[in-house]
Write a protein that holds these residues in place. Structure first.
Motif: not given
Length: 380
Positions: A86, A88, A117, A119, A123, A126, A144, A147, A151
């Motif tokens: 995924p 990063v 991760q 957002t 971030a 996660a 996932v 998490a 964030d």
């Protein structure tokens, strides 16, 4: 590829480093307190390698922080990046971080990995699980499973090591995200914590806050709290307990025996001091309700990666703990007696050591972040 340039300096000679061939990368011999060992280059050409895990067939699965996962063959061949990883948050210290095999990997081909991760707000650290198709160089069924519940913005202090306990539950170390350090003392937050989850992301019923009695707002995944930035973790080979080390700020790196429900102090109780100004952080270095470290390093060595040695290749090191160091570019060997560190030896590697593992062959394996290499320690 840059070679080790200071090998004949007085510093290197004093550390017991001797070049036996045309280059340190493949032919270095380190003189240690218990004999000479050889540092062998297994693979090169990697970009900021962060973690490695051994497959049953002897190949290495490893991560590169910019967001790539690769396989390294037994001959040192590095594969193309695996598909399916995924997106990063590859900024600062963030990116693709740790990787570990499921305890049932031989049958389910499942791996877990941690990453920064991205957002909409910033971030968070996660953890995902996936099925590895090593022949097709891809990850399938990526999901996932955990998490952080916050964030914040910023690019520092993500953790993050992954360790399966003997019951198959997963420990995940989580950083305080640097500017949010006070959240390490807040049980409603995942920042600055070590959590323990089921392989599917559920909460084990025996976690210290799973029933939320007396702490109704505590996150049920939390195993321990008051951590800064844990980048080394491993199970004690005899007790099965989690041990971990973490970065202090300016001094105060810690090695801890991580017990359920315990507070490890950050940022209230610490040996570290503020950057630049050097003033004291928090209340002091000890408090009755805070678990003291087994060892602390001042000045900081910037520890990363950790392994208990249980193999037979180096019988003189059996039972020792090995800790990599970024700032001081060394491998620390810690001798334990009755759960205490009674001696430390520093092996001057001369490069930033990001990960330390004992391989199934009984050798010690290192990730050299500086030059993007996989290294192995052999008897000389």
């Amino acid at each position: 590829m840059q070679r080790f340039s200071g090998l004949v300096s007085a510093t290197a000679l004093a550390a017991g480093v001797f070049v036996c061939g045309p280059g340190f990368a493949a032919d270095a011999v380190l003189r240690t307190e218990s004999g000479q060992v050889k540092l062998v280059e297994v693979a090169r050409g990697l970009d900021t390698p962060w973690s490695m895990a051994f497959l049953p067939d002897g190949r290495l699965l490893l991560t590169e922080r910019p967001g790539r996962m690769r396989l390294v063959g037994t001959d040192g061949t590095v594969s193309a990046p695996l598909a399916g990883v995924p997106e990063v948050h590859a900024r600062g210290q963030g990116g693709l971080l740790d990787v570990a095999l499921s305890p049932d990997f031989a049958t389910d081909r499942t791996i877990v990995f941690s990453f920064a991760q991205p957002t909409a707000r910033g971030a968070r650290t996660a953890v995902a699980r996936a099925r590895l198709d090593a022949e097709a160089l891809k990850l399938d069924d990526v999901k996932v499973i955990f998490a952080q519940n916050e964030d914040p913005s910023g690019n520092h202090h993500w953790g993050s090591r992954l360790v399966f306990d003997r019951e198959g539950r997963l420990f995940v170390t989580l950083g305080d995200r640097f500017h949010s350090r006070d959240r390490a003392q807040v049980l409603e937050s995942h920042l600055g914590k070590i959590v323990r989850i089921d392989p599917d992301g559920g909460v084990p019923g025996d976690n210290p806050f799973a029933q939320a009695e007396g702490a109704p707002k505590a996150q049920p995944e939390i195993w321990s709290w008051g951590h800064r930035n844990v980048q080394g973790a491993a199970l004690h080979p005899l007790s099965g307990e989690l041990w971990a080390h973490e970065h202090g700020p300016q001094g105060g790196d810690e090695l801890n025996r991580v017990l359920p429900g315990r507070n490890y102090g950050w940022p209230v109780i610490t040996f570290g001091r503020e950057y630049v100004v050097g003033t004291r952080i928090g209340e002091g270095t000890e408090r009755a309700d805070v678990e003291p470290p087994i060892k602390q390093w001042t000045p900081s060595i910037a520890p990363s990666g950790m392994a208990f040695y249980t193999g037979d290749v180096f019988p003189q090191w059996k039972g020792n703990v090995f800790v990599g160091a970024l700032k001081f570019q060394l491998l620390a060997r810690l001798v334990l007696e009755d759960g205490k560190v009674v001696h430390e030896e520093r092996l001057d590697i001369g490069r930033r050591i990001r990960d330390v593992r004992q391989g199934p062959d009984g050798h010690l394996w290192l990730l050299d972040e500086s030059d993007g290499r996989v290294l192995r320690l052999d008897p000389a």
